[in-house]
Scaffold this active site. Structure first.
Site, short mmCIF file in Angstrom:
data_model
loop_
_atom_site.label_atom_id
_atom_site.label_comp_id
_atom_site.label_asym_id
_atom_site.label_seq_id
_atom_site.Cartn_x
_atom_site.Cartn_y
_atom_site.Cartn_z
N SER A 195 2.99 -1.16 -11.28
CA SER A 195 3.06 -0.63 -9.91
C SER A 195 3.06 0.88 -9.78
CB SER A 195 4.29 -1.17 -9.21
OG SER A 195 4.03 -2.47 -8.77
N SER B 44 2.52 -1.99 -6.54
CA SER B 44 3.22 -2.03 -5.28
C SER B 44 3.61 -0.66 -4.73
CB SER B 44 4.50 -2.86 -5.45
OG SER B 44 5.37 -2.25 -6.39
N LYS C 15 10.01 5.91 -3.35
CA LYS C 15 9.63 4.55 -2.95
C LYS C 15 10.81 3.86 -2.27
CE LYS C 15 7.73 0.37 -5.19
NZ LYS C 15 7.22 -0.20 -6.45
N1 GLN Z 1 1.17 -6.20 -9.48
C1 GLN Z 1 2.33 -6.59 -10.24
C2 GLN Z 1 3.09 -7.67 -9.51
O1 GLN Z 1 2.72 -7.98 -8.42
C3 GLN Z 1 3.17 -5.38 -10.54
C4 GLN Z 1 4.32 -5.16 -9.65
C5 GLN Z 1 5.20 -4.03 -10.07
O2 GLN Z 1 4.96 -3.37 -11.08
N2 GLN Z 1 6.27 -3.85 -9.32
O3 GLN Z 1 4.03 -8.20 -10.03
#
Ligand code: GLN
Length: 486
Positions: free
Chosen positions: A176, A152, A77
């Site tokens: 994410s 994400s 990532k």
């Molecule tokens: N969807 C969550 C957020 O927007 C998770 C993000 C993540 O785990 N980096 O914060």
């Protein structure tokens, strides 16, 4: 033609001479070119990967010992540092920054002879659930290109889903890794907080962030976790060698029997898709029929976890992201004649995207003098209460089972104008990050709309071994979904 099934079978074919690391890398490079529209990779290191493949092939053929991830082709990532390569957290503000050092997880991958093929697209600074908040544009779900892959770590999920690498790394602050795995029909593991070093991981919310692993098989994911979770003096929150002893799980000479809890409120929640609900309930019935203890327990905190998560993570983000100021590195405004405050504000306004700005503002607000106690302190209290309650649950149970997400993959654009509804969809994943326990999403089911969905299993903190054993059982015996893109 090269095909990938699992890391052990790949290694067997390398040893027997029926495949080479070069063939593997060439195979993925061709596939990535053919699937370019999915937009999973934002930086590809093809030439370098081929060179490394040749070196590895040479060493193996010369009879030298091979690493545990010898020739395994991995994507990472775009929040994970790889020395000498660009990293941007999918944000304009960091471009054209190049990593000065390797993240510890990357260091471990390389030591075990993995081949890092490229950096994968994600939501800007890992903030989002759809991968639509990326300066490089959205990633498409390979199973239905009108849908998002989740976020994400959307690029990391699609890279595995569409066969563009063998396994990948993502990061999970509130889901994410697990949620995109759920949307894409693959496995996504978020380790316990403190299991994998965060050194070289661009921070979103430091007391929540963990690097996680995507794959198609529990064994592959376990192996990668084992490799990346070594000690590291650069991360003081790391708890090395804290594998808990395996719990006494009765097995009556056969398979182990687990004590499984689920939260009644979670399954009764009005936002949960009825098909997902009934698939989870049926699975619970089957597990019970197979002799496991399955019990619904009351969990009165469900409605507090998303607000607590968004208060605490935005607070941490507002502090973590203050270093991106146009002076130290990254994007700097070209406007002339500004005083220092306006220069910062202009550079940051130009460099950050909308969602990141929203979270910095929210985080600054909840930390401000007049509101600190009402929001930040309160959310910390919720976190503490949840953590104590979770310890009590694990006195009586080995596993908590929940859906991973209340719905299957959203349509592209569906949630973009409604951030609250996007945040609320994190209801089942943020819990594990708030309390630091490991969680995994396993692709067991398919929906009548044609999309896959998973189940989420969690265990006591640092009890990854039994979580992965349980995961293997579910994947072997209760999986009714096959990924058609692989
Ligand atoms: N969807 C969550 C957020 O927007 C998770 C993000 C993540 O785990 N980096 O914060």
């Amino acid at each position: 033609m090269f095909t990938f099934h699992s890391i052990p079978t790949y290694h067997a074919s390398l040893q027997s001479g029926s495949a080479t690391c070069r063939e593997a890398v060439e195979f993925y490079l061709e596939r990535i070119a053919a699937k370019k529209r999915l937009n999973a990779y934002i930086n590809l290191y093809g030439e370098e990967a081929l060179q490394r493949a040749d070196e590895l092939d040479g060493r193996r053929k010369a009879g030298l010992p091979t690493g545990r991830l010898h020739g395994v082709v991995i994507g990472i990532k775009d929040v994970i540092c790889y020395q000498g390569h660009p990293v941007s957290a999918s944000s304009k503000i960091l471009q054209p920054f190049q990593s000065l050092y390797n993240a510890t997880a990357v260091e471990y991958l390389l030591q075990e002879e993995a081949i890092i093929l490229g950096h994968l697209n994600c939501d800007e600074f890992a903030m989002g659930s759809t991968n639509e908040n990326s300066a490089y544009g959205p990633v498409l779900n390979a199973l239905d290109e009108t849908r998002v892959p989740g976020g994400s770590s959307g690029g990391s999920a699609v890279a595995v889903q569409a066969g563009l690498c063998m396994v990948s790394l993502g990061s999970d602050t509130g889901g994410s890794v697990r949620q995109p795995a759920d949307f894409c029909g693959i496995i996504g593991l978020k380790p316990s907080y403190g299991k994998v070093s965060r050194y070289g991981l661009i921070a979103y919310a430091s007391s929540f962030d963990q690097i996680g692993v995507f794959g198609t098989l529990v064994d592959d994911v376990s192996l990668v976790l084992d490799v990346i979770s070594g000690p590291d003096e650069y991360d003081s929150t790391l708890v090395p060698n804290r594998e808990m002893p395996l719990p006494e799980i009765p097995n009556h000479g056969k398979e182990p029997l687990y004590r499984i809890a689920y939260f009644r409120e979670a399954l009764d929640h009005k936002g949960l898709d009825p098909e997902i609900r009934s698939a989870v309930l049926t699975l619970l019935e089957k597990l019970q029929a197979a002799g496991h203890t399955v019990q619904g327990i009351d969990f009165e905190y469900l409605d507090y976890i998303v607000p607590a998560y968004y208060v605490l993570t935005t607070a941490e983000a507002s502090s973590n992201l203050s270093r991106f100021d146009g002076v130290k590195y990254g994007h700097r405004t070209q406007k002339k004649g500004l005083n220092l405050a306006d220069f910062y504000s202009q550079s940051r306004s130009e460099g950050f995207g909308k969602e990141v700005k929203r979270r910095i503002l929210l985080g600054t607000f909840v930390l401000s003098a007049g509101y600190y106690d009402a929001y930040f302190t309160k959310a910390q209290q919720v976190r503490k209460t949840l953590t104590s309650h979770t310890e009590l649950i694990f006195n009586d149970f080995d596993i908590i089972l929940l859906p991973t997400s209340p719905s299957t993959a959203f349509k592209i654009g569906e949630k973009m104008n409604d951030p609250i509804s996007m945040y609320l969809a994190d209801i089942y994943t943020v819990y594990a990050n708030l309390v630091g326990i490991p969680g995994i999403s396993l692709p067991l089911f398919s929906h009548s709309n044609g999309m896959p969905f998973g189940i989420q299993a969690m265990s006591r903190r640092f009890n990854e071994v039994s979580l992965l054993q349980f995961s293997d059982l579910l994947m072997q015996q209760y999986k009714s979904y096959e990924n058609p893109t692989l």
